[in-house]
Design an enzyme around this catalytic site. Structure first.
Site, short mmCIF file in Angstrom:
data_model
loop_
_atom_site.label_atom_id
_atom_site.label_comp_id
_atom_site.label_asym_id
_atom_site.label_seq_id
_atom_site.Cartn_x
_atom_site.Cartn_y
_atom_site.Cartn_z
N LYS A 118 -0.46 5.99 -0.09
CA LYS A 118 -0.40 5.86 1.37
C LYS A 118 0.93 6.34 1.95
CE LYS A 118 -3.49 1.86 1.56
NZ LYS A 118 -4.80 2.25 2.11
N GLU A 202 3.59 -1.47 8.22
CA GLU A 202 3.05 -0.79 9.40
C GLU A 202 3.02 -1.80 10.52
OE1 GLU A 202 -0.86 0.93 8.77
OE2 GLU A 202 -0.08 2.42 7.38
N HIS A 237 -11.29 -6.33 6.12
CA HIS A 237 -10.91 -4.92 6.05
C HIS A 237 -11.90 -4.07 5.26
CE1 HIS A 237 -7.27 -6.35 7.79
NE2 HIS A 237 -6.93 -7.03 6.73
N ARG A 294 -12.44 11.60 -1.46
CA ARG A 294 -13.72 11.52 -2.18
C ARG A 294 -14.87 11.47 -1.18
NH1 ARG A 294 -14.57 6.33 -0.40
NH2 ARG A 294 -12.73 5.01 -0.43
P1 ADP Z 1 -7.73 0.53 2.30
O1 ADP Z 1 -7.25 1.78 1.66
O2 ADP Z 1 -7.45 -0.68 1.49
O3 ADP Z 1 -9.15 0.61 2.77
P2 ADP Z 1 -6.81 1.15 4.99
O4 ADP Z 1 -5.45 1.64 5.26
O5 ADP Z 1 -7.90 2.16 5.01
O6 ADP Z 1 -6.83 0.35 3.62
O7 ADP Z 1 -7.18 0.00 6.02
C1 ADP Z 1 -8.38 -0.72 5.96
C2 ADP Z 1 -8.60 -1.48 7.26
O8 ADP Z 1 -7.51 -2.39 7.48
C3 ADP Z 1 -8.63 -0.62 8.50
O9 ADP Z 1 -9.91 -0.11 8.75
C4 ADP Z 1 -8.19 -1.60 9.58
O10 ADP Z 1 -9.24 -2.44 9.97
C5 ADP Z 1 -7.17 -2.43 8.86
N1 ADP Z 1 -5.81 -1.89 9.05
C6 ADP Z 1 -5.12 -1.07 8.23
N2 ADP Z 1 -3.91 -0.77 8.74
C7 ADP Z 1 -3.83 -1.42 9.91
C8 ADP Z 1 -2.80 -1.54 10.92
N3 ADP Z 1 -1.63 -0.93 10.81
N4 ADP Z 1 -3.07 -2.32 11.99
C9 ADP Z 1 -4.25 -2.96 12.11
N5 ADP Z 1 -5.24 -2.90 11.21
C10 ADP Z 1 -5.03 -2.14 10.11
#
Ligand code: ADP
Length: 513
Positions: A118, A202, A237, A294
Site C-alpha cells: 500500500k 491515513e 471493511h 488481480r
Molecule cells: P484492504 O486491502 O484490506 O481491502 P482497503 O485499503 O482496500 O483495504 O480498504 C478497505 C475498506 O476500508 C475501504 O473500502 C473503506 O471502506 C475502508 N477504508 C480504507 N481506508 C480508509 C480511509 N482512509 N478512510 C475511511 N475508510 C477507509
C-alpha cells in the site's frame, strides 16, 4: 505469439468454475487442482482434468507453490490463472510460474510488487498525479512518529498495514490516548497476518463511498477502464453488495476517475486486469486507496454493463495479444448489482454456518447470473472463505435491477446451512439503499436499526426458503416415497391434476420441518 492451450487454475470455488467456463468457451483445456475437502467440488467436476494437491487446510494445498507447479508440469499446462485470494497477489508465485517456463495470467511480478504494497502504491499513484487519501506517506514505527503523524493528519486516523488486504489489519484511532495501544496491536497483527509489521497512517474519512475502477492493460501499451463499481455496502471493511454504475457517478466523473486509474496503471507498467480503488466524498472529491492486482470478486457487474468478458481479455493479454477493445468501445449500458452469498448467519451476528447443503434451488429467469460453488450434498467447511456464491442481476435501470435482485433472492432456496440471503433482502428493501443514499458506514447503521430482532424477520426467512424449496426442489426421499407421484395422479376420477397449491402446501410443511 504464444497460444495458450491448457490452463491450470490455482484456485477453488466459484472463481475456479468461472475460469473453467471461460476456458471451455474458447477451446482451452482446463486443469483443476483440489484439496481432500474438494474432491467432489463443482470446479473439479467441470474442469477437463483435475489433480489432488493435499489436505484441506489451504497452507497444505491451495497455497503450496511446489505442488501446483508439479501439477502444471505433470498435466502439460502452459499457463496458470490464480483467480483471487490464495496466491493471486503473491509476486513470488507469479515469478516462480514464469521461471518454470509457464505463462502467468496476471500482471508482471514487478508491477504486483510495486502496487501490492500500500505504501509503494501510494507513492506510485502520487508520482502519476493521482490524488491519495491524506496520510503519513512513510512507515510509522514508534509512538513519537505516530503522535506527530496523527497531529499533522488530524484525528480520526486509520492505522493500516502496508502489506494488508481483505479488510484486515486496520484500526481507527480517534484520540491521542488510544494511539499507543492501537499502534502496538496494529503492528503485531500486521506481522502475524501479513508477515510484515510495517504500518502507516491515513486520515479516516467518514461518510464516503468506496468507488473503484476496473482497468485492463496489454503489453502493447494499451490501457482502458471499464467504468466504476460502487462497493460501499461493506461489513468490517469487506464488501457485501456491489453495483455498476454507481448511483452518483456521472459520465464526467467516470471519465476523470477512469483516466486517473489508467495513469496509475501505466506508471506501474501494469498489464492484465486490475482494480484501482478510491474513496469518494460528498463533494465528489476522490482519493486513491489501493490497487488490487488481480481479477476481483465483483468483476461480473462490470462484465454485464460493458459486455466485456474480463477473463477472456486476461487470456488474450497473457498470450501477448492486444486488448480486443479500445476506450471508445467501452459503453456502460443498464445497471448490474451483485450480492455476495455467504454461509453466515445474519440472525446470529454473521457467525459462520457450517454443514451440508441439504437442498438447493437457484434463481433463474431474465437478467440473472449465478456464479456459485454450491451443490446439493456439498459441504461448507471451516477451511475456506464463507463466500459460497454470487448472485448478479442486470436490468435497464437501477430501479428494475433492485426489484429483479429481490425477486431472485426470494427464489434462492438453500437448506442445511444458514446464508446471509435474508440480510441482502432486508438491505434491498431499505429506503436509503433504494434511493442510493449509501456510504461505507451504511451496514453498521442499518444493523443498528434492529431489523434482525424484528419479531417476524426469522419466520419470514423460514417461510421463504420453505416455499421455494418445497415448490422447486424435488426431495429425493419424498420422490422415492411417492409423494410427487401421488400429486400428479388423477384425483377423484377427474383426470390428471397439477395442483400447484396443494403441492406448495405439502412442500412447505416438509421444508419447514
Ligand atoms: P484492504 O486491502 O484490506 O481491502 P482497503 O485499503 O482496500 O483495504 O480498504 C478497505 C475498506 O476500508 C475501504 O473500502 C473503506 O471502506 C475502508 N477504508 C480504507 N481506508 C480508509 C480511509 N482512509 N478512510 C475511511 N475508510 C477507509
Amino acid at each position: 505469439m504464444p497460444k495458450i492451450s491448457k490452463i491450470l487454475i490455482a484456485n477453488r470455488g466459484e472463481i475456479a468454475l468461472r475460469i473453467v467456463r471461460a476456458c471451455a468457451e474458447v477451446g482451452i483445456t482446463s486443469v483443476a487442482v483440489f484439496s481432500d475437502a474438494d474432491r467432489t467440488a463443482l470446479h473439479v467436476r467441470a474442469a477437463d482434468e483435475a489433480y489432488p494437491i493435499g489436505p484441506a487446510p489451504s497452507r497444505d494445498s491451495y497455497l503450496r507453490v511446489d505442488k501446483i507447479l508439479e501439477v502444471a508440469r505433470k498435466s502439460g499446462a502452459d499457463a496458470i490463472h490464480p483467480g483471487y485470494g490464495f496466491l493471486a497477489e503473491n509476486a513470488d508465485f507469479a515469478q516462480a510460474v514464469i521461471d518454470a517456463g509457464l505463462i502467468w495470467i496476471g500482471p508482471p511480478p514487478a508491477a504486483m510488487r510495486l502496487l501490492g504494497d500500500k505504501l509503494t502504491a501510494r507513492h506510485t499513484a502520487q508520482a502519476a498525479g493521482v490524488p491519495t487519501v491524506p496520510g503519513s506517506d512513510v512507515a510509522v514505527d514508534d509512538l513519537d512518529q505516530a503522535v506527530a503523524a496523527a497531529e499533522r493528519i488530524g484525528y480520526p486516523v486509520l492505522i493500516k498495514a502496508s502489506a494488508g488486504g481483505g479488510g484486515k489489519g486496520m484500526r481507527v484511532v480517534r484520540s491521542k490516548d488510544e494511539l499507543e495501544a492501537a499502534l502496538r496491536t496494529a503492528q503485531s497483527e500486521a506481522q502475524s497476518s501479513f508477515g510484515s509489521g510495517v504500518v502507516y497512517f491515513e486520515k479516516y474519512l467518514e461518510h464516503v463511498r468506496h468507488v473503484e475502477i476496473q482497468i485492463l492493460a496489454d503489453s502493447h501499451g494499451n490501457a482502458v477502464h471499464l467504468g466504476e463499481r460502487e462497493c460501499s455496502i461493506q461489513r468490517r471493511h469487506q464488501k457485501l453488495i456491489e453495483e455498476s454504475p454507481s448511483p452518483v457517478v456521472d459520465a464526467d466523473l467516470r471519465a476523470r476517475m477512469g483516466s486517473v486509474a489508467v495513469a496509475a496503471a501505466l506508471a506501474a507498467h501494469y498489464t492484465s486486469a486490475g482494480t484501482v480503488e478510491f474513496l469518494l466524498d460528498k463533494d465528489r472529491n476522490f482519493y486513491f486507496l489501493e490497487v488490487n492486482t488481480r481479477l476481483q470478486v465483483e468483476h461480473p457487474v462490470t462484465e454485464w454493463v460493458t459486455g466485456i468478458d474480463i477473463v477472456l481479455e486476461q487470456f488474450r493479454v497473457a498470450e501477448g495479444k492486444p486488448l480486443s477493445i479500445t476506450q471508445d468501445d467501452v459503453e456502460v449500458r443498464g445497471h448490474a448489482i451483485e450480492c455476495r452469498i455467504a454461509a453466515e448467519d445474519p440472525f446470529n451476528n454473521f457467525a459462520p454456518s457450517l454443514g451440508t447443503i441439504a437442498s438447493l434451488a437457484e434463481p433463474g429467469g431474465p437478467g440473472v447470473r449465478v456464479d456459485s460453488s454450491m451443490y446439493r450434498g456439498g459441504k461448507v467447511s471451516i477451511y475456506y472463505d464463507p463466500m459460497i456464491a454470487k448472485l448478479i442481476v442486470w436490468a435497464p435501470t437501477r430501479e428494475h435491477a433492485m426489484t429483479r435482485m429481490r425477486r431472485a433472492l426470494e427464489e434462492y432456496g438453500v437448506r442445511g446451512i444458514q446464508t446471509n440471503i435474508p440480510f441482502h433482502l432486508a438491505v434491498l428493501g431499505d429506503a436509503a439503499f433504494q434511493e442510493g443514499r449509501i456510504d461505507t458506514g451504511f451496514v453498521e447503521e442499518f444493523m443498528a436499526t434492529g431489523w434482525l430482532t424484528q419479531k417476524d424477520a426469522h419466520d419470514k426467512e423460514l417461510e421463504r426458503t420453505a416455499a421455494y424449496l418445497g415448490a422447486l426442489v424435488v426431495d429425493q426421499k419424498r420422490l422415492a416415497g411417492g409423494a410427487l407421484g401421488r400429486q400428479s395422479q388423477p384425483v377423484n376420477g377427474t383426470g390428471p391434476v397439477h395442483d400447484g397449491s396443494k403441492w406448495r402446501v405439502a412442500g412447505r410443511r416438509e421444508a419447514m420441518r
